[in-house]
Design an enzyme around this catalytic site. Structure first.
Site, PDB file in Angstrom:
ATOM      1  N   ASN A 154       0.576  -1.094   0.575  1.00 16.14           N
ATOM      2  CA  ASN A 154       0.458   0.005  -0.151  1.00 16.14           C
ATOM      3  C   ASN A 154       0.552   1.574  -0.189  1.00 16.14           C
ATOM      4  O   ASN A 154       0.757   1.906  -0.698  1.00 16.14           O
ATOM      5  CB  ASN A 154      -0.694   0.087   0.926  1.00 16.14           C
ATOM      6  CG  ASN A 154      -0.617   0.205   2.758  1.00 16.14           C
ATOM      7  OD1 ASN A 154       0.800  -0.510   2.902  1.00 16.14           O
ATOM      8  ND2 ASN A 154      -1.526   0.388   3.574  1.00 16.14           N
ATOM      9  N   ARG A 162      11.171   3.795   5.648  1.00 14.73           N
ATOM     10  CA  ARG A 162      11.019   3.170   6.987  1.00 14.73           C
ATOM     11  C   ARG A 162      11.644   2.577   7.539  1.00 14.73           C
ATOM     12  O   ARG A 162      12.174   2.824   9.197  1.00 14.73           O
ATOM     13  CB  ARG A 162       9.247   3.618   7.012  1.00 14.73           C
ATOM     14  CG  ARG A 162       8.943   4.211   8.473  1.00 14.73           C
ATOM     15  CD  ARG A 162       7.562   4.324   8.561  1.00 14.73           C
ATOM     16  NE  ARG A 162       6.945   2.890   9.009  1.00 14.73           N
ATOM     17  CZ  ARG A 162       5.539   3.075   9.154  1.00 14.73           C
ATOM     18  NH1 ARG A 162       4.977   4.508   9.162  1.00 14.73           N
ATOM     19  NH2 ARG A 162       4.571   1.746   9.366  1.00 14.73           N
ATOM     20  N   PRO A 178       9.954  -6.726  -1.159  1.00 13.20           N
ATOM     21  CA  PRO A 178       8.827  -6.221  -1.152  1.00 13.20           C
ATOM     22  C   PRO A 178       7.344  -6.969  -1.163  1.00 13.20           C
ATOM     23  O   PRO A 178       7.645  -8.127  -1.611  1.00 13.20           O
ATOM     24  CB  PRO A 178       9.050  -5.577  -2.428  1.00 13.20           C
ATOM     25  CG  PRO A 178       9.843  -6.481  -3.205  1.00 13.20           C
ATOM     26  CD  PRO A 178      10.949  -6.831  -2.322  1.00 13.20           C
ATOM     27  N   ALA A 179       6.016  -6.192  -1.366  1.00 13.27           N
ATOM     28  CA  ALA A 179       5.437  -7.005  -1.162  1.00 13.27           C
ATOM     29  C   ALA A 179       5.107  -7.666  -2.895  1.00 13.27           C
ATOM     30  O   ALA A 179       4.976  -6.250  -3.836  1.00 13.27           O
ATOM     31  CB  ALA A 179       4.182  -6.319  -1.724  1.00 13.27           C
ATOM     32  N   GLY A 231       2.632  -5.247   7.542  1.00 15.69           N
ATOM     33  CA  GLY A 231       1.881  -6.298   7.093  1.00 15.69           C
ATOM     34  C   GLY A 231       0.541  -6.125   7.636  1.00 15.69           C
ATOM     35  O   GLY A 231      -0.098  -5.792   8.789  1.00 15.69           O
ATOM     36  N   SER A 232      -1.083  -7.588   7.179  1.00 15.90           N
ATOM     37  CA  SER A 232      -1.190  -7.866   7.971  1.00 15.90           C
ATOM     38  C   SER A 232      -0.801  -8.236   9.230  1.00 15.90           C
ATOM     39  O   SER A 232       0.459  -8.841   9.664  1.00 15.90           O
ATOM     40  CB  SER A 232      -2.170  -8.632   7.222  1.00 15.90           C
ATOM     41  OG  SER A 232      -1.460  -9.604   7.511  1.00 15.90           O
ATOM     42  N   GLU A 253       4.035  -3.861  11.818  1.00 16.05           N
ATOM     43  CA  GLU A 253       3.657  -3.296  12.356  1.00 16.05           C
ATOM     44  C   GLU A 253       2.476  -3.376  11.471  1.00 16.05           C
ATOM     45  O   GLU A 253       2.774  -3.992  10.325  1.00 16.05           O
ATOM     46  CB  GLU A 253       4.637  -1.685  11.636  1.00 16.05           C
ATOM     47  CG  GLU A 253       5.617  -1.255  11.951  1.00 16.05           C
ATOM     48  CD  GLU A 253       5.089  -0.072  12.949  1.00 16.05           C
ATOM     49  OE1 GLU A 253       3.827   0.833  12.560  1.00 16.05           O
ATOM     50  OE2 GLU A 253       6.040   0.346  13.121  1.00 16.05           O
ATOM     51  N   CYS A 287      -2.820   1.440   7.099  1.00 18.85           N
ATOM     52  CA  CYS A 287      -3.412   0.939   7.422  1.00 18.85           C
ATOM     53  C   CYS A 287      -3.764   1.741   9.020  1.00 18.85           C
ATOM     54  O   CYS A 287      -4.427   1.858   9.778  1.00 18.85           O
ATOM     55  CB  CYS A 287      -1.348   0.500   8.350  1.00 18.85           C
ATOM     56  SG  CYS A 287      -0.936   1.667   9.013  1.00 18.85           S
ATOM     57  N   GLU A 384     -10.757  -4.342   8.838  1.00 21.70           N
ATOM     58  CA  GLU A 384     -10.197  -3.592   7.786  1.00 21.70           C
ATOM     59  C   GLU A 384     -11.173  -3.322   6.651  1.00 21.70           C
ATOM     60  O   GLU A 384     -10.444  -4.237   5.889  1.00 21.70           O
ATOM     61  CB  GLU A 384      -8.400  -4.091   7.933  1.00 21.70           C
ATOM     62  CG  GLU A 384      -7.606  -2.990   8.818  1.00 21.70           C
ATOM     63  CD  GLU A 384      -6.562  -3.251   7.901  1.00 21.70           C
ATOM     64  OE1 GLU A 384      -5.924  -4.210   8.136  1.00 21.70           O
ATOM     65  OE2 GLU A 384      -5.348  -2.443   8.195  1.00 21.70           O
ATOM     66  N   GLU A 461       8.497   3.204  14.529  1.00 12.92           N
ATOM     67  CA  GLU A 461       9.175   3.329  13.358  1.00 12.92           C
ATOM     68  C   GLU A 461       9.176   4.974  13.375  1.00 12.92           C
ATOM     69  O   GLU A 461       7.956   4.985  13.322  1.00 12.92           O
ATOM     70  CB  GLU A 461       9.256   2.628  11.665  1.00 12.92           C
ATOM     71  CG  GLU A 461       9.700   0.946  11.415  1.00 12.92           C
ATOM     72  CD  GLU A 461       8.732   0.474  10.944  1.00 12.92           C
ATOM     73  OE1 GLU A 461       7.573   0.842   9.823  1.00 12.92           O
ATOM     74  OE2 GLU A 461       9.603  -0.188   9.572  1.00 12.92           O
TER      75      GLU A 461
HETATM   76  P1  NAP Z   1       0.341  -8.569   4.350  1.00 12.76           P
HETATM   77  O1  NAP Z   1      -0.835  -9.734   3.052  1.00 12.76           O
HETATM   78  O2  NAP Z   1       0.095  -9.530   5.646  1.00 12.76           O
HETATM   79  O3  NAP Z   1       1.885  -8.751   3.555  1.00 12.76           O
HETATM   80  C1  NAP Z   1       2.478  -7.447   3.599  1.00 12.76           C
HETATM   81  C2  NAP Z   1       3.992  -9.024   2.943  1.00 12.76           C
HETATM   82  O4  NAP Z   1       4.098 -10.237   4.066  1.00 12.76           O
HETATM   83  C3  NAP Z   1       4.052  -8.453   1.703  1.00 12.76           C
HETATM   84  O5  NAP Z   1       5.127  -8.545   1.622  1.00 12.76           O
HETATM   85  C4  NAP Z   1       3.638 -10.096   1.837  1.00 12.76           C
HETATM   86  O6  NAP Z   1       4.212 -11.016   0.553  1.00 12.76           O
HETATM   87  C5  NAP Z   1       4.992 -11.274   2.326  1.00 12.76           C
HETATM   88  N1  NAP Z   1       3.855 -12.095   3.080  1.00 12.76           N
HETATM   89  C6  NAP Z   1       2.531 -12.495   2.256  1.00 12.76           C
HETATM   90  N2  NAP Z   1       2.611 -13.658   3.295  1.00 12.76           N
HETATM   91  C7  NAP Z   1       3.459 -14.437   4.094  1.00 12.76           C
HETATM   92  C8  NAP Z   1       4.186 -15.738   4.315  1.00 12.76           C
HETATM   93  N3  NAP Z   1       3.582 -16.298   4.900  1.00 12.76           N
HETATM   94  N4  NAP Z   1       5.227 -15.015   4.807  1.00 12.76           N
HETATM   95  C9  NAP Z   1       6.599 -13.990   4.678  1.00 12.76           C
HETATM   96  N5  NAP Z   1       6.036 -13.477   4.113  1.00 12.76           N
HETATM   97  C10 NAP Z   1       4.619 -13.802   3.636  1.00 12.76           C
HETATM   98  O7  NAP Z   1      -0.717  -7.603   4.076  1.00 12.76           O
HETATM   99  P2  NAP Z   1      -0.798  -6.587   2.530  1.00 12.76           P
HETATM  100  O8  NAP Z   1      -1.792  -7.514   2.383  1.00 12.76           O
HETATM  101  O9  NAP Z   1       0.759  -7.001   1.708  1.00 12.76           O
HETATM  102  O10 NAP Z   1      -0.803  -4.988   3.365  1.00 12.76           O
HETATM  103  C11 NAP Z   1      -2.017  -5.222   3.628  1.00 12.76           C
HETATM  104  C12 NAP Z   1      -1.914  -5.186   5.284  1.00 12.76           C
HETATM  105  O11 NAP Z   1      -0.333  -4.570   6.341  1.00 12.76           O
HETATM  106  C13 NAP Z   1      -2.630  -4.047   5.856  1.00 12.76           C
HETATM  107  O12 NAP Z   1      -3.185  -5.158   7.219  1.00 12.76           O
HETATM  108  C14 NAP Z   1      -2.529  -3.109   6.746  1.00 12.76           C
HETATM  109  O13 NAP Z   1      -2.355  -2.474   7.913  1.00 12.76           O
HETATM  110  C15 NAP Z   1      -0.825  -3.683   7.105  1.00 12.76           C
HETATM  111  N6  NAP Z   1       0.071  -2.160   7.222  1.00 12.76           N
HETATM  112  C16 NAP Z   1       0.295  -2.306   8.364  1.00 12.76           C
HETATM  113  C17 NAP Z   1       1.371  -0.663   8.309  1.00 12.76           C
HETATM  114  C18 NAP Z   1       1.468  -0.546   9.619  1.00 12.76           C
HETATM  115  O14 NAP Z   1       2.718   0.536   9.920  1.00 12.76           O
HETATM  116  N7  NAP Z   1       0.867  -0.484  11.229  1.00 12.76           N
HETATM  117  C19 NAP Z   1       1.647  -0.278   7.389  1.00 12.76           C
HETATM  118  C20 NAP Z   1       1.237  -0.213   6.145  1.00 12.76           C
HETATM  119  C21 NAP Z   1      -0.059  -1.301   6.427  1.00 12.76           C
HETATM  120  P3  NAP Z   1       2.968 -11.272  -0.787  1.00 12.76           P
HETATM  121  O15 NAP Z   1       2.992  -9.876  -1.572  1.00 12.76           O
HETATM  122  O16 NAP Z   1       4.245 -12.170  -2.264  1.00 12.76           O
HETATM  123  O17 NAP Z   1       1.733 -11.559   0.059  1.00 12.76           O
END
Ligand code: NAP
Ligand code: MG
Length: 480
Positions: A154, A162, A178-179, A231-232, A253, A287, A384, A461
């Protein structure tokens, strides 16, 4: 696309290299669903090679003078800023966000390089006399070592800088995963950092569709000492378990579910301005996005009506078009999820004031939406949304507002609007969140500690806290 040539290979040890398995994955333009690039798909062997490179570079980088690290980070800030338009277009292209949002992200992302250039020379330790008087307690902050950084789609630039900027300031070397929806910006950053003078191996980037195995391999490599994940919450939980095997230092985060409180004594114009920023930055894919609006009953109708007018007036379109204010969501699944949450709320009795549907056009769009009188059992209040939907729930008392705001396992950020400063500080202190926006719809600032409590994360961060997250205190008991 104006980026002269967009890197699409892995970046390991200062070189652009293909994945060992030889395969690639597609990056899509969310505005059309078209393939815009085919990126090298790292596997476990590539991840290990990246750890080799980061480990090999670690001692020399940790031994570099803080001033030299600072100058390199400062150069990265200048370079990124001079390439701001290219970066904004690249982010908009692979992520879909509207250009004004992408430009905002580039400025925010580059600022981490400047801020941590300034922090690199101020990682101070301490000396104190032991209470017994027998010796001195000398503490320095040493770099934690090789770091694995995992980032979401995102904010493809800002979530990377960061982490990279404080890690480098502290003297750590990194491997960024990265994603897979947005790997191009991360690869461009590797190039900018190399041009700024970052030595080979200090920053490695391994895009991959095999996230699970690639990250797991690194977390089980004894040379890796830290994981910083954004991430999530779901994936964060999994990675915390994986990190436990080697007791790896972790910063998390994670997801949010931000409440946005509006008291009747608030300046309603300011509250609406704040609501638009807190809800619609990145089309709601943040987020920190306001996920639940709690509005005092006497002003709830007016707030809902005026918010709906402003949401309905937004121009939805491809992120790269100059007129666009709201770009597409990241992918088709995101649209389906938003639609399901809206349908659930409507089925339970919420009223749609605007939107509540996806436009009939290619790409992954959703209309800006306002829902009024959302019942407290609606799923949209507990998950979310990550989309342009504002659910409004009326409240009657301050206590009720605080209880509703805190009734979640998340605790990243909360917003509140009131004209009464005493109430603002009183309620602000009681909100269970790492960050509170008091009469402000935007809290992100490289100079401030960003992060959550409860299941929104561990660590901070930004700010001085951000650099300390990449260090370990090192204590020497001295007699002299
Ligand atoms: P995500 O599905 O958790 O993915 C985040 C990262 O983790 C991506 O690089 C993803 O790779 C990787 N990943 C996924 N499954 C994994 C696994 N089993 N093992 C290791 N790495 C894995 O989150 P998202 O859908 O990209 O982003 C949205 C989420 O991020 C939301 O929940 C949002 O609130 C959160 N977020 C939090 C903050 C904060 O600062 N608190 C900031 C921004 C976003 P792939 O892309 O290959 O799946
Ligand atoms: Mg995901």
């Amino acid at each position: 696309m104006t980026f002269v040539d967009i890197p699409t290979e892995l970046h390991i040890g200062g070189k652009d290299v293909p994945a060992r398995a030889g395969d690639r994955f597609d990056v899509l333009d969310p505005a059309t669903g078209d393939v815009i690039a085919r990126v090298a798909n790292a596997g476990v062997a590539d991840a290990v090679a990246a750890v080799d490179a980061a480990h090999e570079a670690a001692a020399a980088w940790a031994g570099t003078a803080p001033r030299e690290r600072a100058e390199i980070l400062r150069a990265a800030f200048e370079l990124m800023t001079s390439q701001a338009d290219q970066y904004a277009r690249l982010i908009s292209w692979e992520n879909g966000k509207a250009l004004p949002d992408a430009r905002g992200e580039v400025a925010y992302a580059a600022e981490f390089f400047r801020w941590y250039a300034e922090e690199a020379v101020r990682i101070n330790g301490s000396v104190q006399t032991a209470p017994s008087g027998a010796n001195r307690i000398m503490v320095t902050h040493q770099p934690v070592g090789v770091c694995v950084l995992v980032t979401p789609w995102n904010f493809p630039a800002a979530m990377a800088t960061r982490k990279i900027a404080p890690a480098l300031a502290a003297g750590c070397t990194v491997i960024l995963k990265p994603a897979s929806d947005t790997p191009l910006t991360a690869l461009a950053l590797a190039r900018t950092l190399a041009a700024a003078g970052v030595p080979d191996g200090v920053v490695n980037v391994v895009p991959s569709r095999r996230s699970g195995s690639v990250v797991s391999a690194m977390l089980h490599d004894p040379r890796v000492r830290k994981l910083s994940f954004t991430g999530s919450t779901e994936v964060g939980r999994l990675l915390l378990k994986e990190a436990a095997d080697q007791v790896i230092n972790t910063s998390m985060e994670l997801g949010g579910n931000a409440p946005f409180l509006v008291f009747a004594d608030a300046d309603l114009d300011a509250a609406l301005d704040g609501a638009m920023i807190a809800k619609m930055r990145n089309a709601g894919e943040a987020c920190t996005a306001a996920n639940r609006f709690y509005v005092e009953s006497s002003v709830a109708d007016e707030f809902g009506r005026r918010l709906a007018e402003r949401m309905a007036a937004l121009t939805v379109g491809p992120g790269g078009d100059d007129a666009t204010q709201v770009g597409p969501l990241i992918n088709a699944d995101a649209v389906t999820k938003v639609q399901e949450l809206v349908s659930d709320a409507l089925d339970r009795g919420a009223r749609s004031l605007t939107g509540a549907s996806a436009p009939d056009r290619p790409g992954f769009y959703y209309h800006p939406t306002v829902l009024a009188d959302v019942p407290t059992d609606a799923t949209i209040l507990t998950e979310e949304i990550f989309g342009p939907v504002a659910p409004i729930v009326p409240f009657d008392t301050e206590q009720q507002a605080v209880d509703l705001a805190n009734a979640t396992e998340f605790g990243l950020v909360a917003y509140l609007y009131t004209g009464d400063l005493a109430r603002g500080l009183r309620v602000g202190e009681r909100l269970e969140a790492g960050m509170v926006g008091l009469n402000r719809g935007l809290v992100s600032d490289p100079a401030a500690p960003f992060g959550g409590v409860k299941q929104s994360g561990i660590g901070r961060e930004g700010g001085h806290e951000g650099v300390l997250d990449y260090t370990e205190p090192h204590y020497i008991a001295v007699s002299w």
